[in-house]
Design a protein around this motif. Structure first.
Motif, PDB file in Angstrom:
ATOM      1  N   SER A 142      -8.386  78.964  42.295  1.00 54.50           N
ATOM      2  CA  SER A 142      -9.112  79.712  43.319  1.00 54.50           C
ATOM      3  C   SER A 142     -10.558  79.985  42.921  1.00 54.50           C
ATOM      4  O   SER A 142     -11.261  80.689  43.621  1.00 54.50           O
ATOM      5  CB  SER A 142      -8.396  81.046  43.602  1.00 54.50           C
ATOM      6  OG  SER A 142      -8.275  81.814  42.417  1.00 54.50           O
ATOM      7  N   ASN A 165     -12.378  76.874  36.940  1.00 54.09           N
ATOM      8  CA  ASN A 165     -11.838  75.621  37.478  1.00 54.09           C
ATOM      9  C   ASN A 165     -12.157  74.447  36.570  1.00 54.09           C
ATOM     10  O   ASN A 165     -11.308  73.570  36.344  1.00 54.09           O
ATOM     11  CB  ASN A 165     -12.397  75.361  38.877  1.00 54.09           C
ATOM     12  CG  ASN A 165     -11.755  76.251  39.935  1.00 54.09           C
ATOM     13  OD1 ASN A 165     -11.000  77.161  39.612  1.00 54.09           O
ATOM     14  ND2 ASN A 165     -12.069  75.993  41.186  1.00 54.09           N
ATOM     15  N   ARG A 215     -11.444  84.222  40.611  1.00 55.30           N
ATOM     16  CA  ARG A 215     -11.675  84.773  41.946  1.00 55.30           C
ATOM     17  C   ARG A 215     -10.333  85.124  42.573  1.00 55.30           C
ATOM     18  O   ARG A 215      -9.398  84.333  42.540  1.00 55.30           O
ATOM     19  CB  ARG A 215     -12.415  83.745  42.809  1.00 55.30           C
ATOM     20  CG  ARG A 215     -12.773  84.244  44.204  1.00 55.30           C
ATOM     21  CD  ARG A 215     -13.504  83.180  44.992  1.00 55.30           C
ATOM     22  NE  ARG A 215     -14.763  82.823  44.359  1.00 55.30           N
ATOM     23  CZ  ARG A 215     -15.123  81.580  44.033  1.00 55.30           C
ATOM     24  NH1 ARG A 215     -14.301  80.574  44.291  1.00 55.30           N
ATOM     25  NH2 ARG A 215     -16.276  81.341  43.469  1.00 55.30           N
ATOM     26  N   GLU A 216     -10.236  86.321  43.113  1.00 58.61           N
ATOM     27  CA  GLU A 216      -9.000  86.732  43.769  1.00 58.61           C
ATOM     28  C   GLU A 216      -8.966  86.148  45.176  1.00 58.61           C
ATOM     29  O   GLU A 216      -9.574  86.674  46.108  1.00 58.61           O
ATOM     30  CB  GLU A 216      -8.908  88.259  43.807  1.00 58.61           C
ATOM     31  CG  GLU A 216      -8.692  88.868  42.428  1.00 58.61           C
ATOM     32  CD  GLU A 216      -8.421  90.360  42.488  1.00 58.61           C
ATOM     33  OE1 GLU A 216      -7.241  90.765  42.379  1.00 58.61           O
ATOM     34  OE2 GLU A 216      -9.386  91.119  42.651  1.00 58.61           O
ATOM     35  N   ALA A 217      -8.276  85.050  45.312  1.00 58.35           N
ATOM     36  CA  ALA A 217      -8.177  84.326  46.579  1.00 58.35           C
ATOM     37  C   ALA A 217      -6.908  83.496  46.549  1.00 58.35           C
ATOM     38  O   ALA A 217      -6.337  83.244  45.478  1.00 58.35           O
ATOM     39  CB  ALA A 217      -9.397  83.427  46.776  1.00 58.35           C
ATOM     40  N   PRO A 218      -6.411  83.056  47.702  1.00 56.39           N
ATOM     41  CA  PRO A 218      -5.201  82.217  47.721  1.00 56.39           C
ATOM     42  C   PRO A 218      -5.404  80.951  46.900  1.00 56.39           C
ATOM     43  O   PRO A 218      -6.476  80.335  46.948  1.00 56.39           O
ATOM     44  CB  PRO A 218      -5.018  81.892  49.208  1.00 56.39           C
ATOM     45  CG  PRO A 218      -5.713  83.000  49.926  1.00 56.39           C
ATOM     46  CD  PRO A 218      -6.887  83.368  49.064  1.00 56.39           C
ATOM     47  N   PRO A 219      -4.396  80.532  46.116  1.00 54.45           N
ATOM     48  CA  PRO A 219      -4.523  79.307  45.326  1.00 54.45           C
ATOM     49  C   PRO A 219      -4.608  78.077  46.209  1.00 54.45           C
ATOM     50  O   PRO A 219      -4.008  78.029  47.287  1.00 54.45           O
ATOM     51  CB  PRO A 219      -3.242  79.293  44.474  1.00 54.45           C
ATOM     52  CG  PRO A 219      -2.268  80.133  45.251  1.00 54.45           C
ATOM     53  CD  PRO A 219      -3.082  81.179  45.940  1.00 54.45           C
ATOM     54  N   ALA A 220      -5.351  77.089  45.741  1.00 58.85           N
ATOM     55  CA  ALA A 220      -5.617  75.898  46.551  1.00 58.85           C
ATOM     56  C   ALA A 220      -4.397  74.995  46.669  1.00 58.85           C
ATOM     57  O   ALA A 220      -3.774  74.637  45.669  1.00 58.85           O
ATOM     58  CB  ALA A 220      -6.780  75.104  45.949  1.00 58.85           C
TER      59      ALA A 220
END
Length: 245
Positions: free
Chosen positions: A64, A70, A114-119
């Motif tokens: 994310s 990444n 980053r706190e976000a949905p995983p890709a």
């Protein structure tokens, strides 16, 4: 993280036959620490679960961001992303010792994420359907090209895998996973094994560069689907708990 096993039991399962695992860069620690302390520290920081990421070039599966994390995860081809705190762990594996007595140590580098949905992570149901479809399509394509992973070597490898899978059952995953995750993981690992065999053993008639390229083209989407299914299976326990909240 779910409180279903003791920290010591979790550490033994993580380390396996490796010599040692340590975590570097953990907030509140001045240097690398052991896994037992690290797991306790992560829980104190609010971490309630861990997700796996298995990125490959052009496919940041399970990641994310940000770019630095990444990039390091892509170099390692694997990472762990914390749930409940904006942290991720990327392993650095080192080997030492003479042939036949090699010791493996792992340093997990803790970095901000980053706190976000995983890709690109599918649900278990999606992963299971994709695996079945991809396996059918690849079998047709590889059979047509005469490069499928077949013959005594492939059969022996698949038989050995089946024996391991049948013997381990639920132990393929930690306590707390749904049975469907065990099933998806077993199928994903078998598909991954067959892809590997097709690459390594399945030359068959694929001797020309064009034929070898056709084989790779047939295998690439199957390999991608298998990795997506692996991530879906390993992350299923966290996803189930989040739906219950």
């Amino acid at each position: 993280m779910a409180g279903l096993v003791s920290p010591d039991e979790a550490v033994l399962s993580i380390v396996g036959e490796d010599a040692v695992h340590r975590v570097a860069g953990l907030p509140g620690e001045s240097g690398p620490v052991g896994l037992t302390l690290a797991l306790g520290r992560l829980r104190a920081l609010g971490v309630s679960g861990l997700r796996v990421a298995l990125p490959a070039p052009g496919h940041p599966l399970g990641l994310s961001g940000p770019a630095e994390f990444n990039a390091r995860a892509l170099d390692a081809e694997e990472a762990v992303v914390c749930v409940g705190a904006a942290l991720g762990l990327v392993p650095e594996v080192a080997e030492a010792g003479p042939a036949g007595d090699v010791h493996v140590s792992v340093t997990w580098h803790c970095l901000p994420v980053r706190e976000a949905p995983p890709a690109d992570v599918p649900s278990l149901g999606e992963a299971e359907r994709e695996l079945a479809e991809a396996l059918r399509e690849a079998t047709v394509a590889l059979t047509r090209l005469d490069v499928a992973g077949s013959g005594p070597v492939a059969d022996a490898a698949v038989s050995a895998y089946r024996a391991r899978a049948e013997g381990s059952g639920q132990e393929m995953l930690a306590p707390g996973y749904p049975q469907r995750a065990v099933r998806v993981l077993a199928l994903a690992q078998r598909v991954d094994l067959l892809v590997t065999l097709a690459y390594e053993k399945g030359h068959g008639g694929a001797v020309a560069a064009s034929e070898m390229a056709a084989r790779a083209e047939a295998l690439r989407p199957v390999e991608r689907v298998a990795r997506r299914a692996l991530v879906a299976a390993y992350n299923a326990a966290v996803e189930d708990r989040e739906r219950e909240v």
